[in-house]
Design a protein around this motif. Structure first.
Motif, PDB file in Angstrom:
ATOM      1  N   HIS A 259       0.830  -1.218   0.000  1.00 35.30           N
ATOM      2  CA  HIS A 259       0.000   0.000   0.000  1.00 35.30           C
ATOM      3  C   HIS A 259       0.859   1.260   0.000  1.00 35.30           C
ATOM      4  O   HIS A 259       0.543   2.239  -0.683  1.00 35.30           O
ATOM      5  CB  HIS A 259      -0.920  -0.005   1.219  1.00 35.30           C
ATOM      6  N   GLY A 260       1.935   1.279   0.780  1.00 44.39           N
ATOM      7  CA  GLY A 260       2.771   2.459   0.864  1.00 44.39           C
ATOM      8  C   GLY A 260       4.012   2.195   1.695  1.00 44.39           C
ATOM      9  O   GLY A 260       4.103   1.197   2.416  1.00 44.39           O
ATOM     10  N   THR A 261       4.998   3.119   1.595  1.00 40.42           N
ATOM     11  CA  THR A 261       6.253   2.961   2.320  1.00 40.42           C
ATOM     12  C   THR A 261       6.703   4.304   2.895  1.00 40.42           C
ATOM     13  O   THR A 261       6.260   5.367   2.474  1.00 40.42           O
ATOM     14  CB  THR A 261       7.373   2.427   1.406  1.00 40.42           C
ATOM     15  N   MET A 262       7.617   4.206   3.869  1.00 44.51           N
ATOM     16  CA  MET A 262       8.232   5.381   4.478  1.00 44.51           C
ATOM     17  C   MET A 262       9.628   4.990   4.925  1.00 44.51           C
ATOM     18  O   MET A 262       9.864   3.851   5.323  1.00 44.51           O
ATOM     19  CB  MET A 262       7.387   5.860   5.664  1.00 44.51           C
ATOM     20  N   LYS A 263      10.569   5.933   4.852  1.00 45.79           N
ATOM     21  CA  LYS A 263      11.952   5.677   5.247  1.00 45.79           C
ATOM     22  C   LYS A 263      12.294   6.474   6.501  1.00 45.79           C
ATOM     23  O   LYS A 263      11.935   7.653   6.609  1.00 45.79           O
ATOM     24  CB  LYS A 263      12.897   6.060   4.105  1.00 45.79           C
ATOM     25  N   ASP A 297      -2.806   9.359   2.880  1.00 50.54           N
ATOM     26  CA  ASP A 297      -1.983  10.144   1.962  1.00 50.54           C
ATOM     27  C   ASP A 297      -0.642   9.495   1.658  1.00 50.54           C
ATOM     28  O   ASP A 297       0.079   9.958   0.768  1.00 50.54           O
ATOM     29  CB  ASP A 297      -1.734  11.535   2.544  1.00 50.54           C
ATOM     30  N   CYS A 298      -0.287   8.446   2.410  1.00 52.28           N
ATOM     31  CA  CYS A 298       1.001   7.757   2.224  1.00 52.28           C
ATOM     32  C   CYS A 298       2.168   8.734   2.309  1.00 52.28           C
ATOM     33  O   CYS A 298       3.041   8.763   1.438  1.00 52.28           O
ATOM     34  CB  CYS A 298       1.023   7.005   0.890  1.00 52.28           C
ATOM     35  N   SER A 457       8.607  24.993   7.823  1.00 52.59           N
ATOM     36  CA  SER A 457       7.971  25.294   6.552  1.00 52.59           C
ATOM     37  C   SER A 457       6.785  24.388   6.348  1.00 52.59           C
ATOM     38  O   SER A 457       6.863  23.187   6.563  1.00 52.59           O
ATOM     39  CB  SER A 457       8.982  25.094   5.411  1.00 52.59           C
ATOM     40  N   ALA A 458       5.677  24.960   5.958  1.00 57.23           N
ATOM     41  CA  ALA A 458       4.474  24.154   5.764  1.00 57.23           C
ATOM     42  C   ALA A 458       4.318  23.716   4.331  1.00 57.23           C
ATOM     43  O   ALA A 458       3.288  23.182   3.950  1.00 57.23           O
ATOM     44  CB  ALA A 458       3.242  24.949   6.199  1.00 57.23           C
ATOM     45  N   GLY A 459       5.338  23.941   3.524  1.00 64.18           N
ATOM     46  CA  GLY A 459       5.209  23.588   2.114  1.00 64.18           C
ATOM     47  C   GLY A 459       4.919  22.126   1.929  1.00 64.18           C
ATOM     48  O   GLY A 459       4.114  21.725   1.092  1.00 64.18           O
ATOM     49  N   ALA A 460       5.591  21.268   2.769  1.00 65.17           N
ATOM     50  CA  ALA A 460       5.368  19.838   2.616  1.00 65.17           C
ATOM     51  C   ALA A 460       3.991  19.434   3.087  1.00 65.17           C
ATOM     52  O   ALA A 460       3.466  18.402   2.694  1.00 65.17           O
ATOM     53  CB  ALA A 460       6.434  19.065   3.384  1.00 65.17           C
ATOM     54  N   ALA A 461       3.401  20.275   3.955  1.00 61.60           N
ATOM     55  CA  ALA A 461       2.098  19.905   4.501  1.00 61.60           C
ATOM     56  C   ALA A 461       1.012  19.959   3.457  1.00 61.60           C
ATOM     57  O   ALA A 461      -0.048  19.359   3.626  1.00 61.60           O
ATOM     58  CB  ALA A 461       1.748  20.833   5.658  1.00 61.60           C
ATOM     59  N   THR A 462       1.234  20.691   2.375  1.00 62.76           N
ATOM     60  CA  THR A 462       0.201  20.771   1.355  1.00 62.76           C
ATOM     61  C   THR A 462       0.413  19.766   0.251  1.00 62.76           C
ATOM     62  O   THR A 462      -0.345  19.732  -0.711  1.00 62.76           O
ATOM     63  CB  THR A 462       0.190  22.177   0.732  1.00 62.76           C
ATOM     64  N   THR A 463       1.448  18.941   0.402  1.00 62.92           N
ATOM     65  CA  THR A 463       1.737  17.961  -0.636  1.00 62.92           C
ATOM     66  C   THR A 463       1.115  16.635  -0.263  1.00 62.92           C
ATOM     67  O   THR A 463       1.321  16.149   0.818  1.00 62.92           O
ATOM     68  CB  THR A 463       3.255  17.779  -0.791  1.00 62.92           C
ATOM     69  N   THR A 464       0.360  16.068  -1.145  1.00 62.52           N
ATOM     70  CA  THR A 464      -0.224  14.765  -0.880  1.00 62.52           C
ATOM     71  C   THR A 464       0.349  13.755  -1.850  1.00 62.52           C
ATOM     72  O   THR A 464       0.587  14.044  -3.009  1.00 62.52           O
ATOM     73  CB  THR A 464      -1.761  14.796  -1.043  1.00 62.52           C
ATOM     74  N   ALA A 465       0.564  12.536  -1.317  1.00 64.08           N
ATOM     75  CA  ALA A 465       1.179  11.514  -2.163  1.00 64.08           C
ATOM     76  C   ALA A 465       0.115  10.834  -2.996  1.00 64.08           C
ATOM     77  O   ALA A 465      -0.955  10.506  -2.509  1.00 64.08           O
ATOM     78  CB  ALA A 465       1.898  10.496  -1.290  1.00 64.08           C
ATOM     79  N   ASN A 466       0.428  10.599  -4.268  1.00 60.52           N
ATOM     80  CA  ASN A 466      -0.472   9.820  -5.102  1.00 60.52           C
ATOM     81  C   ASN A 466      -0.293   8.361  -4.766  1.00 60.52           C
ATOM     82  O   ASN A 466       0.792   7.824  -4.833  1.00 60.52           O
ATOM     83  CB  ASN A 466      -0.146  10.041  -6.586  1.00 60.52           C
ATOM     84  N   ASN A 467      -1.361   7.737  -4.401  1.00 65.90           N
ATOM     85  CA  ASN A 467      -1.264   6.335  -3.983  1.00 65.90           C
ATOM     86  C   ASN A 467      -1.270   5.451  -5.217  1.00 65.90           C
ATOM     87  O   ASN A 467      -2.313   5.130  -5.766  1.00 65.90           O
ATOM     88  CB  ASN A 467      -2.435   5.998  -3.063  1.00 65.90           C
TER      89      ASN A 467
END
Length: 616
Positions: A259-263, A297-298, A457-467
């Motif tokens: 389903h998804g991964t994280m490092k 959001d993965c 920075s909140a820039g990453a907070a508005t980014t959603t991962a495409n699953n």
């Protein structure tokens, strides 16, 4: 003893063992008379031993005292009646005690479906790779799996019954493999032959080839190095695995799909857990951090820094997770009023939390405010508690819909260079940068204090991962046993680096850690250092700064609500129960901490035994 009074000590205050601590809901107190250990209460010499682990089960005893506890200390395994906050522990009368030769118990798990006052099914994993099924009430050993070590010769790192199943269980090993067993089947007298069922990025799943059905039913090979822990999701459909290669991998268990991964930021991941509603996963490990990952959001949505060494265990507190319906513009009253509204305790709390959390996605015009509570313990002997709040989970929501514990006067004063997000949900969803830099005054934004988060920075907070790894419809595990389609949830494997390895490092660990591993010395430019510290074949420079592993400044950094030294040796257990939380350290002491107002019959005894305890 595992804990001592923590009175005044001037310069020694940082090294005191705390016996109580305070959060917004009140004071948690250590109940010294509710401490469980070996009967002689002597601290265990943990050199060369596997981590102490604890398992609970309720046998629905008619007397109302149905809780049972199992824990391993060295070569020994104990099974007691657990009296919790009600009565003092009686260590002279274990229901069952076992001492093993040539191998040590490493982990265990009760089958909660089949447990009765007359019989319980307990799985025990061992350092030599075997798995034993025992009944500590009937004093019977019914079966031994992987007895000849033909399936896997490495240490068992995690064993769990498949949720909803009376016969299926999953076992992970230090080899990086997981195996699905059925208690009704034998393991065979020869090494199993496997046939590839499915494979994907850094994982493969094989079935066992044989004329008759035999164990293991499935073999999973996941990542590089040891598979340290796994955990099933609350709905039984997904499995979260953490490995020594630093990756969290989340699978659809029945469909055998990634389903998804994280490092991790660096090093191996050691522990994992799911939020009560299955929307968030928290992992901890050798980077000293707790990392919060969104299942939907993965992507990483926050990191928490409070530990000074490896994080051993992470766990959500189902009883303190707050779910509150509120009017969109309701933002009045004192801080005390707000706290009173946020604190919810009661016997129906755990049962109602998940259903109330489901309202978060409803179309009801009244929004639901959520605060998730989770905890962590580590090799630094510290307990940390964390709150995951609306401002971190939904940073694009209008301020009026995010109930925050802060002064309204600060609501319009962002910090210098802060990124202000627009309230346009379409922009937030597709990841467009709709922010603008504002040279505000030097104060924290109103959405940060309640979650103890630091501004980033909140820039990453508005980014959603495409699953892109959606699980396929139709499970391939369904034919392997009744109920598995409904029962598989999500994995959380808990494996520690072997103590033999630890012993070689531990003498200089503290100084080395401060010099090489401390979060204060990690920056987004430290790719050279990461190359030296990581134990994975994956080049950290290729993952750092991506959705797999955002840079430190790209996601909110949480600070713990409390961070207290509560033991002399590394902590290996954290379990949240209705009336208390339970911790354990490598000395073999299992400690019960009464929740606020739950001290009960032991309050006077506890106060008398630790007069120097301090609230800090």
């Amino acid at each position: 003893m595992a804990a001592e009074g923590g009175g005044g000590g001037g310069g020694k205050e940082m090294n005191e063992i705390k016996t109580q601590f305070t959060t917004r809901e009140g004071v948690y107190k250590l109940l010294t008379h509710s401490e469980y250990s070996r009967p002689n209460r002597v601290p265990f010499n943990s050199q060369g031993s596997n981590p102490v682990k604890v398992s609970f089960v309720n046998v629905n005893d008619q007397s109302g005292n149905g809780d049972r506890v199992c824990f391993n200390v060295g070569r020994e395994l104990y099974f007691y009646i657990y009296k919790g906050v009600r009565k003092a522990a009686d260590l002279s009368k274990p229901i069952d005690k076992r001492i093993y030769k040539g191998t040590q118990p490493t982990c265990h798990d009760f089958n909660h479906l089949t447990a009765t006052a007359e019989s319980v099914s307990l799985l025990v994993g061992f350092s030599a790779g075997q798995v034993q099924l025992i009944d500590p009430i009937k004093k019977e050993t019914s079966k031994l799996f992987n007895e000849e070590r033909l399936i896997d010769k490495s240490k068992v790192t995690c064993v769990k019954w498949v949720p909803g199943s009376e016969s299926l269980f999953l076992v992970s090993h230090a080899s990086g493999s997981m195996y699905l067993y059925n208690v009704e089947h034998t393991c065979g007298t020869t090494a199993p032959h496997y046939q590839l069922l499915k494979q994907g990025e850094n994982y493969s799943v094989h079935t066992c080839k044989s004329k008759s059905t035999r164990n293991p039913l499935l073999k999973w090979t996941v990542g590089e190095g040891a598979l340290n822990e796994f955990a099933f999701s609350p709905d039984g459909k997904f499995l979260a695995c953490v490995s020594q290669d630093g990756f969290l991998r989340v699978f659809n268990f029945d469909a055998v799909e990634l389903h998804g991964t994280m490092k991790s930021y660096f090093g191996g991941l050691l522990c994992v857990c799911w939020s009560p509603d299955g929307k968030y996963i928290v992992a901890g490990g050798e980077d000293d951090l707790v990392t919060v990952w969104s299942f939907l959001d993965c992507r990483v949505i926050a990191r928490g820094h409070g530990h000074k060494s490896w994080v051993s265990v992470v766990a959500f507190d189902h009883y303190t997770t707050s779910v509150e319906e509120s009017d969109p513009m309701e933002f009045s009253g004192s801080d005390e009023d707000f706290q009173d509204q946020m604190i919810h305790f009661g016997r129906d709390r755990a049962n109602s939390t998940q259903s109330r959390l489901s309202k978060r996605n409803s179309t009801d015009s009244r929004p639901v405010s959520v605060t998730y509570r989770f905890g962590s313990v580590g090799q630094d002997t510290q307990l940390c508690l964390w709150d995951l709040t609306e401002d971190i989970l939904f940073p694009h929501l209008p301020l009026s819909r995010t109930r925050t514990h802060t002064n309204v006067m600060n609501a319009t004063s962002p910090p210098p260079g802060a990124t202000i997000l627009t309230n346009n949900p379409s922009n937030a969803t597709n990841g467009n940068n709709t922010s603008a830099n504002t040279p505000g005054v030097n104060s924290l934004p109103a959405t940060l204090p309640r979650s103890n988060s630091l501004p980033h920075s909140a820039g990453a907070a508005t980014t959603t991962a495409n699953n892109t790894n959606k699980a396929s419809s139709g499970g391939v595990v369904g034919g392997l046993g009744s109920g598995i389609m409904d029962s598989a949830i999500a994995t959380g494997v808990s494996k520690f680096a072997t103590l033999s390895l630890h012993d070689r490092k531990e003498r200089h660990h503290e100084k080395d850690h401060k010099r090489n591993h401390s979060m204060g010395h990690i920056s987004s430019k430290s790719s050279d250092k990461l190359n030296l510290l990581t134990k994975t074949k994956t080049d950290p420079a290729k993952t750092l700064g991506t959705l797999l592993c955002p840079r430190m400044e790209d996601v909110p950094l949480l600070e713990p609500l409390i961070c207290k030294k509560i033991a002399h040796e590394r902590l290996t257990v954290l379990i949240f129960l209705e009336d208390c939380l339970v911790t354990a350290c490598q000395e073999g002491f299992i400690c019960t901490w009464a929740r606020p107002g739950k001290v009960g019959l032991l309050s006077s005894q506890n106060q008398a035994s630790s007069p120097s305890g301090t609230v800090v």
